[in-house]
Structures are given as C-alpha cells and as structure tokens.
Write a protein that holds these residues in place. Structure first.
Motif, PDB file in Angstrom:
ATOM      1  N   THR A  87       0.827  -1.207   0.000  1.00 41.31           N
ATOM      2  CA  THR A  87       0.000   0.000   0.000  1.00 41.31           C
ATOM      3  C   THR A  87       0.860   1.255   0.000  1.00 41.31           C
ATOM      4  O   THR A  87       0.521   2.251  -0.644  1.00 41.31           O
ATOM      5  CB  THR A  87      -0.952   0.034   1.217  1.00 41.31           C
ATOM      6  N   TRP A  88       2.009   1.187   0.737  1.00 43.63           N
ATOM      7  CA  TRP A  88       2.912   2.343   0.762  1.00 43.63           C
ATOM      8  C   TRP A  88       3.471   2.620  -0.633  1.00 43.63           C
ATOM      9  O   TRP A  88       3.482   3.757  -1.095  1.00 43.63           O
ATOM     10  CB  TRP A  88       4.049   2.072   1.751  1.00 43.63           C
ATOM     11  N   MET A  89       3.909   1.631  -1.340  1.00 42.90           N
ATOM     12  CA  MET A  89       4.451   1.804  -2.685  1.00 42.90           C
ATOM     13  C   MET A  89       3.358   2.285  -3.650  1.00 42.90           C
ATOM     14  O   MET A  89       3.610   3.123  -4.512  1.00 42.90           O
ATOM     15  CB  MET A  89       5.066   0.491  -3.199  1.00 42.90           C
ATOM     16  N   ASN A  90       2.172   1.738  -3.484  1.00 45.30           N
ATOM     17  CA  ASN A  90       1.067   2.176  -4.344  1.00 45.30           C
ATOM     18  C   ASN A  90       0.767   3.657  -4.126  1.00 45.30           C
ATOM     19  O   ASN A  90       0.516   4.393  -5.081  1.00 45.30           O
ATOM     20  CB  ASN A  90      -0.198   1.351  -4.090  1.00 45.30           C
ATOM     21  N   ARG A  91       0.816   4.075  -2.886  1.00 50.13           N
ATOM     22  CA  ARG A  91       0.571   5.492  -2.597  1.00 50.13           C
ATOM     23  C   ARG A  91       1.638   6.374  -3.234  1.00 50.13           C
ATOM     24  O   ARG A  91       1.338   7.432  -3.789  1.00 50.13           O
ATOM     25  CB  ARG A  91       0.537   5.737  -1.090  1.00 50.13           C
ATOM     26  N   VAL A  92       2.884   5.957  -3.159  1.00 54.69           N
ATOM     27  CA  VAL A  92       3.965   6.737  -3.754  1.00 54.69           C
ATOM     28  C   VAL A  92       3.762   6.843  -5.262  1.00 54.69           C
ATOM     29  O   VAL A  92       3.846   7.931  -5.847  1.00 54.69           O
ATOM     30  CB  VAL A  92       5.348   6.108  -3.422  1.00 54.69           C
ATOM     31  N   MET A  93       3.482   5.717  -5.902  1.00 55.71           N
ATOM     32  CA  MET A  93       3.281   5.733  -7.356  1.00 55.71           C
ATOM     33  C   MET A  93       2.048   6.545  -7.728  1.00 55.71           C
ATOM     34  O   MET A  93       2.066   7.304  -8.708  1.00 55.71           O
ATOM     35  CB  MET A  93       3.175   4.301  -7.892  1.00 55.71           C
ATOM     36  N   MET A  94       0.965   6.388  -6.978  1.00 53.90           N
ATOM     37  CA  MET A  94      -0.254   7.143  -7.261  1.00 53.90           C
ATOM     38  C   MET A  94      -0.001   8.637  -7.092  1.00 53.90           C
ATOM     39  O   MET A  94      -0.486   9.458  -7.874  1.00 53.90           O
ATOM     40  CB  MET A  94      -1.409   6.686  -6.359  1.00 53.90           C
ATOM     41  N   ASN A  95       0.791   9.002  -6.073  1.00 58.49           N
ATOM     42  CA  ASN A  95       1.127  10.413  -5.889  1.00 58.49           C
ATOM     43  C   ASN A  95       1.963  10.937  -7.049  1.00 58.49           C
ATOM     44  O   ASN A  95       1.770  12.063  -7.497  1.00 58.49           O
ATOM     45  CB  ASN A  95       1.846  10.635  -4.552  1.00 58.49           C
ATOM     46  N   GLU A  96       2.885  10.125  -7.550  1.00 55.07           N
ATOM     47  CA  GLU A  96       3.679  10.543  -8.701  1.00 55.07           C
ATOM     48  C   GLU A  96       2.775  10.754  -9.916  1.00 55.07           C
ATOM     49  O   GLU A  96       2.929  11.732 -10.658  1.00 55.07           O
ATOM     50  CB  GLU A  96       4.753   9.500  -9.030  1.00 55.07           C
ATOM     51  N   ILE A  97       1.839   9.848 -10.116  1.00 52.26           N
ATOM     52  CA  ILE A  97       0.899   9.967 -11.240  1.00 52.26           C
ATOM     53  C   ILE A  97       0.042  11.213 -11.074  1.00 52.26           C
ATOM     54  O   ILE A  97      -0.170  11.977 -12.025  1.00 52.26           O
ATOM     55  CB  ILE A  97       0.036   8.695 -11.373  1.00 52.26           C
ATOM     56  N   ARG A  98      -0.439  11.452  -9.864  1.00 55.23           N
ATOM     57  CA  ARG A  98      -1.247  12.654  -9.614  1.00 55.23           C
ATOM     58  C   ARG A  98      -0.436  13.926  -9.870  1.00 55.23           C
ATOM     59  O   ARG A  98      -0.929  14.886 -10.450  1.00 55.23           O
ATOM     60  CB  ARG A  98      -1.762  12.654  -8.178  1.00 55.23           C
ATOM     61  N   ILE A  99       0.811  13.923  -9.408  1.00 56.44           N
ATOM     62  CA  ILE A  99       1.678  15.095  -9.620  1.00 56.44           C
ATOM     63  C   ILE A  99       1.880  15.324 -11.120  1.00 56.44           C
ATOM     64  O   ILE A  99       1.795  16.456 -11.611  1.00 56.44           O
ATOM     65  CB  ILE A  99       3.024  14.917  -8.887  1.00 56.44           C
ATOM     66  N   ASN A 100       2.118  14.270 -11.868  1.00 62.13           N
ATOM     67  CA  ASN A 100       2.274  14.403 -13.321  1.00 62.13           C
ATOM     68  C   ASN A 100       1.013  14.953 -13.964  1.00 62.13           C
ATOM     69  O   ASN A 100       1.062  15.828 -14.828  1.00 62.13           O
ATOM     70  CB  ASN A 100       2.631  13.062 -13.962  1.00 62.13           C
ATOM     71  N   SER A 101      -0.121  14.439 -13.537  1.00 58.09           N
ATOM     72  CA  SER A 101      -1.400  14.899 -14.093  1.00 58.09           C
ATOM     73  C   SER A 101      -1.640  16.366 -13.759  1.00 58.09           C
ATOM     74  O   SER A 101      -2.027  17.158 -14.625  1.00 58.09           O
ATOM     75  CB  SER A 101      -2.537  14.036 -13.555  1.00 58.09           C
ATOM     76  N   LEU A 102      -1.387  16.735 -12.516  1.00 58.46           N
ATOM     77  CA  LEU A 102      -1.579  18.129 -12.102  1.00 58.46           C
ATOM     78  C   LEU A 102      -0.596  19.054 -12.812  1.00 58.46           C
ATOM     79  O   LEU A 102      -0.951  20.166 -13.209  1.00 58.46           O
ATOM     80  CB  LEU A 102      -1.435  18.257 -10.576  1.00 58.46           C
ATOM     81  N   THR A 103       0.638  18.605 -12.981  1.00 57.05           N
ATOM     82  CA  THR A 103       1.626  19.400 -13.713  1.00 57.05           C
ATOM     83  C   THR A 103       1.149  19.661 -15.128  1.00 57.05           C
ATOM     84  O   THR A 103       1.254  20.782 -15.643  1.00 57.05           O
ATOM     85  CB  THR A 103       2.990  18.672 -13.740  1.00 57.05           C
ATOM     86  N   GLU A 104       0.614  18.639 -15.783  1.00 62.84           N
ATOM     87  CA  GLU A 104       0.102  18.792 -17.155  1.00 62.84           C
ATOM     88  C   GLU A 104      -1.084  19.750 -17.190  1.00 62.84           C
ATOM     89  O   GLU A 104      -1.194  20.595 -18.072  1.00 62.84           O
ATOM     90  CB  GLU A 104      -0.294  17.427 -17.719  1.00 62.84           C
ATOM     91  N   ARG A 105      -1.976  19.629 -16.208  1.00 59.01           N
ATOM     92  CA  ARG A 105      -3.138  20.534 -16.167  1.00 59.01           C
ATOM     93  C   ARG A 105      -2.699  21.983 -15.980  1.00 59.01           C
ATOM     94  O   ARG A 105      -3.239  22.894 -16.607  1.00 59.01           O
ATOM     95  CB  ARG A 105      -4.092  20.129 -15.055  1.00 59.01           C
ATOM     96  N   VAL A 106      -1.742  22.217 -15.112  1.00 61.26           N
ATOM     97  CA  VAL A 106      -1.230  23.561 -14.881  1.00 61.26           C
ATOM     98  C   VAL A 106      -0.635  24.100 -16.167  1.00 61.26           C
ATOM     99  O   VAL A 106      -0.854  25.243 -16.569  1.00 61.26           O
ATOM    100  CB  VAL A 106      -0.200  23.586 -13.730  1.00 61.26           C
ATOM    101  N   SER A 107       0.130  23.248 -16.854  1.00 61.69           N
ATOM    102  CA  SER A 107       0.737  23.692 -18.111  1.00 61.69           C
ATOM    103  C   SER A 107      -0.319  24.007 -19.160  1.00 61.69           C
ATOM    104  O   SER A 107      -0.201  24.979 -19.910  1.00 61.69           O
ATOM    105  CB  SER A 107       1.714  22.609 -18.510  1.00 61.69           C
ATOM    106  N   GLN A 108      -1.399  23.235 -19.205  1.00 60.94           N
ATOM    107  CA  GLN A 108      -2.499  23.520 -20.148  1.00 60.94           C
ATOM    108  C   GLN A 108      -3.176  24.835 -19.781  1.00 60.94           C
ATOM    109  O   GLN A 108      -3.511  25.625 -20.665  1.00 60.94           O
ATOM    110  CB  GLN A 108      -3.521  22.392 -20.148  1.00 60.94           C
TER     111      GLN A 108
END
Length: 121
Positions: free
Chosen positions: A94-115
């Motif tokens: 669960t800890w690793m999943n949270r880290v990966m999910m947070n990385e995915i969320r950060i990438n998604s949010l970064t893309e949205r900000v750039s858009q």
C-alpha cells in the motif's frame, strides 16, 4: 368594329399584359431575395461546419498529445518502479502504491497547470 376600336382593344390587352408582367417581376424580385437569404444561410452553415471540423481536429491533437505526454510518462514510471516493488517486498504494498499514485497525480496536475498556462497566455 372599326380599325380604331380594334386598335384600342389590342392596346387595352397589351396594357393588361404589362401590368401582369410588372406583378411577375415583383414576384421574381421576392424570389431572388429569398434565394439570397438561403445562400447566406448556407454560407453561415458552411463556416460553422468548417469551424466544427477545425475544433475536432484540435481536440484529437490534444488527446494524442495527452496520451503521448501523460499516459506514456505514467506507464514509464510504473515500469521503472516495478523492479523496485519486487526488490522491496518487505515494504507494504500500500505504501508503494501510494507513492506511485502520488507521482501519477503530480504528473497529471503538472500537465493541467501547463495547459491552463497555455490557454491563458
């Protein structure tokens, strides 16, 4: 009937035909006006169609760009971290999943900000 009476009768008929032709010309003018209106509506419809096609092409380009930038990046992150997950079996999944999910969320949010930055520029 005298020649004069015949000529007057013919003149009266010709005068009546002229009046009818004037009415016919008025109808033709109205019909031309309607045709002009129809043509202008068709022109507007063609412009709207072109605008719709352009927006559709842009949307497909945006979707393709999103797939290339975000989805591919997220798949790469998951693939890179797969070996780490196997190597670190002692760490709760669960800890690793949270880290990966947070990385995915950060990438998604970064893309949205750039858009958003691009759309407001």
């Amino acid at each position: 009937m005298t020649d004069r009476q015949i000529l007057e009768a013919i003149f009266a008929e010709i005068k009546g035909l002229g009046t009818r032709m004037d009415g016919f010309e008025g109808q033709m003018d109205r019909m031309e006006g309607r045709m002009d209106g129809f043509e202008s509506r068709m022109d507007r419809m063609e412009k709207r169609q072109e605008r719709f096609e352009e927006e559709t092409r842009n949307n497909f380009a945006d979707i393709k760009l999103h797939l290339e930038n975000i989805t591919d990046r997220n798949l790469s992150i998951l693939a890179e971290n797969y070996q780490n997950v196997i190597d670190k079996m002692n760490v709760p999944i669960t800890w690793m999943n949270r880290v990966m999910m947070n990385e995915i969320r950060i990438n998604s949010l970064t893309e949205r900000v750039s858009q958003l930055e691009q759309s407001h520029s």
